[in-house]
Scaffold this motif. Structure first.
Motif, short mmCIF file in Angstrom:
data_model
loop_
_atom_site.label_atom_id
_atom_site.label_comp_id
_atom_site.label_asym_id
_atom_site.label_seq_id
_atom_site.Cartn_x
_atom_site.Cartn_y
_atom_site.Cartn_z
N ILE A 251 0.84 -1.20 0.00
CA ILE A 251 0.00 0.00 0.00
C ILE A 251 0.88 1.25 0.00
O ILE A 251 1.87 1.35 0.72
N ALA A 252 0.48 2.22 -0.82
CA ALA A 252 1.14 3.53 -0.83
C ALA A 252 0.07 4.61 -0.81
O ALA A 252 -0.87 4.57 -1.60
N VAL A 253 0.21 5.56 0.11
CA VAL A 253 -0.73 6.67 0.24
C VAL A 253 0.04 7.98 0.18
O VAL A 253 1.08 8.13 0.84
N GLY A 254 -0.47 8.90 -0.60
CA GLY A 254 0.04 10.26 -0.61
C GLY A 254 -1.01 11.20 -0.04
O GLY A 254 -2.19 10.85 0.02
N ALA A 255 -0.60 12.39 0.36
CA ALA A 255 -1.55 13.36 0.92
C ALA A 255 -1.13 14.78 0.55
O ALA A 255 0.07 15.09 0.51
N GLY A 256 -2.11 15.62 0.32
CA GLY A 256 -1.85 17.01 0.03
C GLY A 256 -1.71 17.83 1.29
O GLY A 256 -1.80 17.32 2.41
N SER A 257 -1.47 19.12 1.11
CA SER A 257 -1.46 20.07 2.22
C SER A 257 -2.13 21.35 1.74
O SER A 257 -2.05 21.69 0.57
N ALA A 258 -2.77 22.05 2.67
CA ALA A 258 -3.63 23.18 2.30
C ALA A 258 -2.88 24.49 2.12
O ALA A 258 -3.46 25.48 1.69
N GLY A 259 -1.60 24.53 2.45
CA GLY A 259 -0.82 25.74 2.30
C GLY A 259 0.55 25.54 2.92
O GLY A 259 0.75 24.63 3.72
N LEU A 260 1.49 26.39 2.54
CA LEU A 260 2.86 26.28 3.05
C LEU A 260 3.45 27.65 3.31
O LEU A 260 3.44 28.52 2.44
N CYS A 261 3.95 27.82 4.52
CA CYS A 261 4.76 28.99 4.84
C CYS A 261 5.61 28.63 6.05
O CYS A 261 5.12 28.62 7.18
N VAL A 262 6.87 28.30 5.81
CA VAL A 262 7.78 27.94 6.88
C VAL A 262 8.68 29.14 7.16
O VAL A 262 9.26 29.73 6.25
#
Length: 358
Positions: A229-240
């Protein structure tokens, strides 16, 4: 863990400067973003497909072909290919060509797509879009694997001993299934033993976690090895940024612009304030350690081994966005690479086994 930078090529006025880039300028930004992603060490770069305002991503194969010519290492993703709208024969021809031109760096994420306007543009109805997606994918995967295909299709003319060129470079290209809210995309992925990519951008974690749990159940129901099994996931925004206060201040115009756009478009608003958005959504806004901790919290629920972040500088400006990506790759990604495993397959072209030597 592996990391993608992804763009849907949205083209709205910048919330800070008010400037609306011309289509040509926006495409050039995307090309620079892909080169930057490769320079900084991202594992993949994704281009979406949408056929409605405010997106310019109606021809992802063309964009990915140009990116292929400008890069050497990074894998090239679709995010997502809207197979419910496309003729699978034509889609195969386009993507097989991109795969050859890129030297086998193509990976696809497919889905039925979202948006009433693009569905109406292609005369696809809410009642038939899932059946179209499933049929198109079955034909697409057979074209990639079989030299001649006969198929009694419902949504395009039937195929009889059809030969489609070019024959594939990767055998076959890896296809992920994009999942947002419906079990039907999850069922399709599990049925074929394909990896799943959770959108994970609009709501808190639980609805996405429930679909991923269902995917794992259906995967085993269909007799596939759970270790694959392989699962990917998004993210709603980025600011580090170095501190959470700095990250929040920098990201606030982005959040407020997106909130205004949601309300103008009549979309449901899930997070009314930036603070709630950062706390309960998948947005990665904060110090490097805060971002590491948040990805781990999501990993506990999802078990994902691939993560995508935004490739766009919208609202942050190029300099701030580059600084954020550099901090992500310099201080976040190395920790997550050590602590979260990679997908259970090689991050490389999918080629047939080498012939044994005498």
């Amino acid at each position: 863990m592996r990391f993608l930078a992804v763009t849907l090529i949205a083209n709205r006025p910048d919330p800070v400067t008010g400037v609306l880039a011309s289509p040509q300028e926006r495409f050039r930004e995307v090309l620079r973003s892909a080169q930057l992603a490769e320079e900084l060490g991202f594992d993949g770069f994704g281009v979406g497909e949408r056929h409605e305002w405010p997106f310019l991503s109606s021809a992802p194969t063309v964009v990915l072909s140009h990116i292929a010519a400008l890069t050497r290492r990074i894998r090239l993703f679709t995010a997502v290919t809207t197979l419910s709208l496309l003729d699978p024969v034509r889609a195969y021809e386009d993507y097989a060509t991109v795969d050859h031109l890129s030297g086998g760096r193509l990976e696809m994420i497919i889905g039925k797509g979202n948006g009433t306007a693009q569905r109406e543009l292609f005369h696809v109805t809410p009642e038939d879009q899932w059946d179209r997606n499933a049929e198109s994918y079955e034909v697409f995967r057979r074209l990639w694997r079989e030299p001649k295909v006969t198929a009694d299709t419902r949504f395009r003319p039937p195929l009889k001993d059809a030969e489609v060129w070019p024959r594939p470079y990767q055998q076959p290209v890896r296809v992920w299934h994009g999942s947002a809210t419906s079990r039907r995309s999850v069922d399709l992925a599990a049925r074929w033993g394909d990896p799943l990519f959770s959108a994970n951008v609009t709501h808190p974690a639980e609805p996405y976690a429930e679909l991923i749990r269902y995917y794992r159940e259906r995967w085993e129901h269909h007799g596939h090895d759970p270790a694959r099994i392989a699962v990917g996931a998004g993210s709603a925004g980025l600011c580090v940024a170095r501190t959470s206060q700095e990250a929040l201040a920098a990201y606030r115009p982005v959040f407020e612009s997106n909130l205004a756009h949601q309300k103008q478009a009549g979309l449901p608003v899930v997070f009314e304030t930036l603070e709630d958005f950062v706390e309960r959504s998948s947005a990665l806004v904060g110090s490097p350690q805060q971002v590491v901790d948040k990805v781990h919290r999501y990993h506990e629920q999802f078990g994902h081994t691939v993560l995508h972040v935004t490739a766009d500088s919208f609202g942050l400006g190029p300099a701030r966005h580059r600084q954020s990506l550099e901090l992500f790759q310099g201080e976040v990604a190395p920790v997550l690479r050590r602590e979260i495993p990679d997908p259970p397959f090689a991050w490389a072209p999918v080629l047939p086994p080498a012939e044994p030597t005498a």
